[in-house]
Design a protein around this motif. Structure first.
Motif, short mmCIF file in Angstrom:
data_model
loop_
_atom_site.label_atom_id
_atom_site.label_comp_id
_atom_site.label_asym_id
_atom_site.label_seq_id
_atom_site.Cartn_x
_atom_site.Cartn_y
_atom_site.Cartn_z
N GLY A 144 0.83 -1.19 0.00
CA GLY A 144 0.00 0.00 0.00
C GLY A 144 0.87 1.25 0.00
O GLY A 144 2.07 1.21 -0.28
N SER A 145 0.25 2.38 0.34
CA SER A 145 0.96 3.66 0.23
C SER A 145 0.51 4.62 1.32
O SER A 145 -0.53 4.43 1.96
N TYR A 146 1.32 5.67 1.49
CA TYR A 146 0.92 6.74 2.40
C TYR A 146 -0.39 7.37 1.94
O TYR A 146 -1.22 7.76 2.77
N GLN A 147 -0.57 7.48 0.64
CA GLN A 147 -1.79 8.08 0.12
C GLN A 147 -3.03 7.26 0.50
O GLN A 147 -4.10 7.82 0.76
N ASP A 148 -2.88 5.95 0.55
CA ASP A 148 -3.99 5.11 1.01
C ASP A 148 -4.42 5.54 2.42
O ASP A 148 -5.63 5.63 2.72
N ILE A 149 -3.44 5.77 3.27
CA ILE A 149 -3.71 6.16 4.65
C ILE A 149 -4.36 7.54 4.70
O ILE A 149 -5.35 7.75 5.42
N ARG A 150 -3.84 8.47 3.93
CA ARG A 150 -4.40 9.83 3.91
C ARG A 150 -5.85 9.82 3.43
O ARG A 150 -6.70 10.53 3.97
N THR A 151 -6.12 9.04 2.41
CA THR A 151 -7.48 8.98 1.87
C THR A 151 -8.46 8.41 2.88
O THR A 151 -9.58 8.92 3.05
N ALA A 152 -8.04 7.36 3.58
CA ALA A 152 -8.92 6.71 4.55
C ALA A 152 -9.04 7.50 5.85
O ALA A 152 -10.09 7.44 6.52
N LEU A 153 -7.99 8.24 6.20
CA LEU A 153 -7.94 8.93 7.50
C LEU A 153 -7.60 10.40 7.30
O LEU A 153 -6.53 10.87 7.69
N PRO A 154 -8.49 11.17 6.69
CA PRO A 154 -8.19 12.59 6.47
C PRO A 154 -7.99 13.32 7.79
O PRO A 154 -8.72 13.11 8.75
N GLY A 155 -6.96 14.15 7.82
CA GLY A 155 -6.67 14.91 9.03
C GLY A 155 -5.72 14.22 9.99
O GLY A 155 -5.22 14.85 10.93
N ILE A 156 -5.45 12.94 9.80
CA ILE A 156 -4.52 12.22 10.66
C ILE A 156 -3.10 12.39 10.12
O ILE A 156 -2.84 12.21 8.93
N LYS A 157 -2.18 12.77 10.99
CA LYS A 157 -0.80 12.99 10.60
C LYS A 157 -0.05 11.66 10.50
O LYS A 157 -0.32 10.72 11.25
N ILE A 158 0.91 11.63 9.58
CA ILE A 158 1.73 10.43 9.37
C ILE A 158 3.19 10.77 9.63
O ILE A 158 3.74 11.70 9.02
N VAL A 159 3.81 10.02 10.51
CA VAL A 159 5.24 10.17 10.81
C VAL A 159 5.93 8.84 10.49
O VAL A 159 5.54 7.80 11.02
#
Length: 216
Positions: A90-105
């Motif tokens: 998967g990808s960081y974009q998958d995470i952003r799309t599913a969890l808008p507003g959640i920061k990724i470190v």
């Protein structure tokens, strides 16, 4: 101002103590192959729900699949996801799309020059990097909480090479954190074992650590 993240928080009382002394963020450790501070998802969710804004709550997840990372965050509801291993599926974009507003470190374990290349590559997809001293290539992965420092000069070069904020972790304590900040010039610092005694948060060490950070 250098941000301070107190990691390996075990209880609501530890979180409140860290906040009282001036922590900008708290780290909550999910299931790991090794290392300190592991707590249940139920406990992470409880601590996260009681952490006062604007203090950030970081879920440390060892999942390497974006779908499983999303599912982990949805169970605990932290504001930030700290990915301690390499994202493999998967990808960081998958995470952003599913969890808008959640920061990724994304954690980068600083071992050699290849770590700098990995940091630059990952930085395009995340909100921040965290430089640590683990080793995800060992038979039993080390993904944080080692109490070891790494090459701070290499960490500084990473800070200079990326455009996102960088947290410095790995073996920091009240005695060396000022020198670490002066050497690396990070956005923030992260500490676990350096402010603990017998596995529990040591308030004298927390106070000394944050005073040392603020003195720089």
């Amino acid at each position: 101002m250098i941000r301070v993240k107190i990691c390996c928080i075990l209880t609501v009382d530890e979180m409140r103590a860290a906040v009282r002394f001036g922590a900008s963020a708290v780290g909550l450790v999910g299931q790991m192959p090794s290392g300190p501070g592991i707590i249940s998802d139920k406990t992470i969710a409880d601590i996260a729900s009681k952490t006062p804004p604007p203090v950030a709550t970081f879920l440390l997840t060892s999942e390497t699949d974006s779908k499983k990372i999303i599912e982990h965050q949805e169970r605990v509801r932290t504001g930030t996801i700290q990915i301690v291993d390499r994202l493999k599926t998967g990808s960081y974009q998958d995470i952003r799309t599913a969890l808008p507003g959640i920061k990724i470190v994304q954690v980068i374990h600083v071992t050699d020059e290849s770590s700098a290349e990995e940091a630059v590559r990952c930085s395009a997809g995340v909100d921040a990097l965290l430089l640590d001293s683990g080793n995800p290539d060992r038979a039993v992965k080390e993904l944080g909480g080692t109490g070891r420092t790494h090459n701070w000069r290499l960490s500084r070069s990473i800070c200079e090479s990326v455009s996102v904020p960088v947290f410095l972790a790995g073996g920091l304590n009240p005695e060396n954190v000022s020198r670490a900040i002066e050497t690396v010039e990070p956005f923030g610092v992260d500490v676990c074992s350096g402010v603990r005694s017998d596995g529990r948060l040591d308030l004298q060490k927390v106070d000394a650590f944050i005073r040392a950070v603020n003195s720089v």
